[in-house]
Enzyme design. Structure first.
Site, PDB file in Angstrom:
ATOM      1  N   CYS A   5      -3.739  -6.034  -5.844  1.00  0.00           N
ATOM      2  CA  CYS A   5      -2.730  -6.048  -4.791  1.00  0.00           C
ATOM      3  C   CYS A   5      -1.617  -7.018  -5.165  1.00  0.00           C
ATOM      4  O   CYS A   5      -1.881  -8.116  -5.660  1.00  0.00           O
ATOM      5  CB  CYS A   5      -3.350  -6.471  -3.460  1.00  0.00           C
ATOM      6  SG  CYS A   5      -2.145  -6.369  -2.130  1.00  0.00           S
ATOM      7  N   ASP A  42       8.610  -3.096   1.154  1.00  0.00           N
ATOM      8  CA  ASP A  42       7.339  -3.704   0.769  1.00  0.00           C
ATOM      9  C   ASP A  42       7.319  -3.807  -0.761  1.00  0.00           C
ATOM     10  O   ASP A  42       8.098  -3.155  -1.448  1.00  0.00           O
ATOM     11  CB  ASP A  42       6.164  -2.852   1.280  1.00  0.00           C
ATOM     12  CG  ASP A  42       4.859  -3.656   1.346  1.00  0.00           C
ATOM     13  OD1 ASP A  42       4.847  -4.835   0.936  1.00  0.00           O
ATOM     14  OD2 ASP A  42       3.863  -3.092   1.813  1.00  0.00           O
ATOM     15  N   ASN A  43       6.428  -4.638  -1.273  1.00  0.00           N
ATOM     16  CA  ASN A  43       6.216  -4.739  -2.718  1.00  0.00           C
ATOM     17  C   ASN A  43       7.475  -5.111  -3.491  1.00  0.00           C
ATOM     18  O   ASN A  43       7.807  -4.512  -4.512  1.00  0.00           O
ATOM     19  CB  ASN A  43       5.611  -3.433  -3.244  1.00  0.00           C
ATOM     20  CG  ASN A  43       4.215  -3.205  -2.682  1.00  0.00           C
ATOM     21  OD1 ASN A  43       3.428  -4.144  -2.572  1.00  0.00           O
ATOM     22  ND2 ASN A  43       3.923  -1.985  -2.291  1.00  0.00           N
TER      23      ASN A  43
END
Lengths: 481, 481
Positions: A124, A256-257
């Site tokens: 993750c 995100d990310n």
């Protein structure tokens, strides 16, 4: 199916035997009331959605391959419910800028394409984020250092599938979309088409994990798995593969990310749409990282026992197919370093016989120069040396000669945290007690929270110890005699 | 040949006009008495062999493309002498584990294969080594921060050439050997066959530099050029390409261009043959690096002038096709950072028309997702802010989210040095004077030598300033009143 003869000739690790899990009481009142789970997993976002990591020692003790029981999970919402009887009829598409759009079932994927199997470590982007959250609250929840896991994945390579669809001239990206409906639409993201077409990168449409059909939390019945990149690109519950000329405009791809520049704070970030959309800040390849697993947090080692040495152990990984080429340990805060031997169980799969299959897929590893998995390091040291030291720190270097930095790179989403992993050594009576930087989720403990509470500046490159650059802070003085 | 019409439509930079050079007096008594050179180049290993970098400001001022005049040179011995009339008849081979060994002349290479042209930044593995030598003498000579240069190279891609020869099953490496005979044999090295066959990596057999036949110092008449990897793999005066199952056993492949673990000192290293042969320590891809070019060393900026701002400028690069995604500047030793805009002139070549040629080669850039060249950054700041600061430091981050570290990684050969580049600011009367870390070769100057002479510990992560970890060193005290 693995026959005894085959098994005896295998040099590489097979998955540990998984447990039989049940639907847990806490999930009964959530949309995930159909999902069986292991109660050891630590929930990072309350009961629901399900975002979990294993206790670090449990993860490490399982070895190279992680069972479905302890594999980390990152769910944005409810797990799509798919009955076993529906699995083979699950439909997904390859569409967009392709000459031959495909609408297919999982049955077609299994029947019409070559199946391959290989081990892949998923990580993750938030692994070790709790450390960043202690420095300054990010917009992300608090992963410890167990936000990664390794499984044997079986499926069809993306180059194989995309070659069948024939991308059109001008196509540059491949978008993936899942069946998980969320407040901002279905979860989706994209990667570069050039990468997806590259056999070295090993991107895959997978339908088995450790030889079993995918569990619901891991994408049942079919998902993308991308080696060497953050888990957020490996879309679960796959419904659509869309070839495009531009990166995904999915909300989750943009917001995100990403690692925004460090000076952007949460308040500012709300008003910077162009910064969010800047693909330079999107995370694809993992950065190089490592952690100490033993000694564990709060582990005690007697000074008066029979053992004269202690074996430090942990993991390391690099991204984008790169390899960790050295792992170094310091007991004097970086003045001197010791080399820790590294083992790469992944290399054992490279020795498989030509054409050898596992779980119905060809073991597609032997020819690869790239590295898709974590590695392990250990270093046996005299306990007397640990007794003299204030802390243990480690850093990994990868084959592009980039080394983990001393300093944390804080960013608003709190991702890709990879400074030297530091375990503090406390002398308590006749034993040593070890203190990790943090504990996951809201679990208290760790030297970072402690030092911060004591007023130390944990961003100064000296873990809260006083530096010359901090003259303004009054220094405690010995009373004059 | 570039016609005016073609030229007017070009958006990308062409090379600056080179100078007419002469054989320099100092070269007359050396084996290189046939080689014309630019007198501005700084000699790093005495008169001979010729190892040089340009003054950093001159290099930067030439812009994106460096002329042959200022391009850095790394020669291990005498430059092979090849007359212009012999150039087309120069022979080299593709041999070893190939189905169809090839013995060919440069004429064949030009006539029988597609020619391509693209810009490539070459970087010596020793770029910035002087900084390491100040910390502790390495086995390498003292490069400053100008050990890199960019040119437009024309030739044939290695995938093209190797496909013709057809590598055999079991082949895993490609060795290159030059015509430069040295004390330990001809210079030679190797790369992985998998990389050499990968069009994304863009490895090339080149015979033109900036549209002209190769100058003697740059491999006349033919050489290997490998984008994204250290210069030491780009073998000059190419004689043999040998496909093998093992890495090169050439002395220079084993005992040069390696980053041994930091704890190995020069004395130890003499007795560690297995460590030298460990391919994990061989350098291929460049690591991420950057330097401040303006303010230059010893540049003075008046505090009382009409200008209220000053524009900081410099370069950055990443390796292995990666891209620099951000460049950050700190004026407070890493407590806070500012983002500096980056320009990638390489991207202008991506917009060339389909099939467009330059210098007789197809401009083979538009489809690439990889990055082969340096980039430039700049940041305009109020002079008043510089006046308040003690120093300027920069760090680059690449698209694998690896960031340059605060700490130097010292190793016995002194290579791949990439900590934050630091320029000290001195207040002198009504002006600011800037001091770079070092000056190349034996040229004195720079804060590192100065701080070391003053007794500062330049390895402590605080550039010689006192830290809490150095309590043993007596701290200067204000006299009691």
């Amino acid at each position: 199916p693995v026959t005894p003869t085959e098994e005896s000739s295998r040099l590489y690790p097979l998955p540990p035997t998984p447990k039989e899990n049940k639907v847990l009481p806490e999930d009964l009142k959530t949309p995930d009331n159909h999902v069986e789970r292991d109660p050891r997993l630590i929930r990072l976002t309350g009961v629901h959605p399900f975002n979990v990591e294993a206790p670090l020692s449990d993860l490490f003790d399982e070895g190279f391959i992680t069972t479905k029981d302890l594999h980390y999970v990152r769910n944005h919402g409810a797990v799509p419910r798919v009955e076993d009887t529906e699995v083979l009829d699950w439909e997904f598409t390859v569409e967009g800028m392709v000459e031959h759009p495909i609408k297919m079932t999982l049955r077609d994927l299994i029947q019409d394409f070559e199946q391959v199997t290989y081990p892949i470590t998923l990580v993750c982007a938030g692994n070790r984020r709790k450390e960043q959250n202690v420095v300054r609250k990010t917009k992300g929840f608090s992963w410890g250092a167990a936000g990664l896991s390794t499984a044997l994945w079986t499926g069809v390579t993306l180059p194989d599938l995309l070659t069948r669809a024939v991308p059109k001239r001008g196509a540059k990206y491949v978008c993936f979309e899942g069946a998980d409906k969320l407040p901002n639409g279905y979860y989706g993201t994209s990667v570069k088409l050039n990468w997806a077409m590259d056999p070295d990168r090993g991107m895959m449409v997978a339908h088995k994990m450790n030889g079993e059909p995918l569990p619901p939390d891991h994408g049942k019945p079919v998902r993308i798995v991308i080696p060497g990149q953050i888990g957020g690109r490996s879309v679960k519950w796959l419904k659509r593969i869309i070839v495009t000329s531009a990166p995904s405009d999915n909300w989750y791809h943009i917001y995100d990310n990403r690692v925004l520049p460090t000076m952007i704070d949460p308040e500012q970030s709300a008003n910077l749409p162009d910064t969010w959309k800047d693909e330079r800040y999107a995370i694809y390849d993992l950065n190089t990282n490592s952690a100490i697993c033993y000694p564990a947090h709060d582990e005690r080692v007697p000074l008066t026992g029979s053992a004269e040495t202690y074996k430090l152990k942990g993991y390391a990984y690099a991204g984008g197919g790169k390899r960790v080429t050295r792992l170094e340990v310091t007991l004097d805060q970086g003045r001197t370093w010791m080399l820790a031997p590294i083992s790469y169980p992944e290399d054992l799969y490279r020795q498989a016989r030509d054409g050898e299959t596992l779980f119905g897929g060809r073991l597609d590893v032997s020819w690869r120069e790239t590295c898709f998995c974590w590695c392990f390091w250990e270093l046996e040291l005299p306990i007397a040396k640990l007794h003299e030291a204030r802390d243990i720190m480690i850093r990994a270097m990868d084959d592009s000669m980039m080394v983990q930095p001393r300093d944390m790179y804080w960013s608003v989403l709190g991702m890709m945290n990879n400074p030297w992993y530091r375990v503090v050594i406390h002398k308590e009576g006749h034993s040593l007690r070890f203190e990790h930087p943090t504990q996951p989720a809201l679990i208290p403990g760790g030297w970072m929270e402690r030092v911060k509470k004591e007023g130390g500046n944990i961003t100064n490159g000296f873990w809260g110890e006083k530096t010359a650059g901090e003259d303004a802070t009054p220094v405690q003085e010995e009373p004059a005699k």
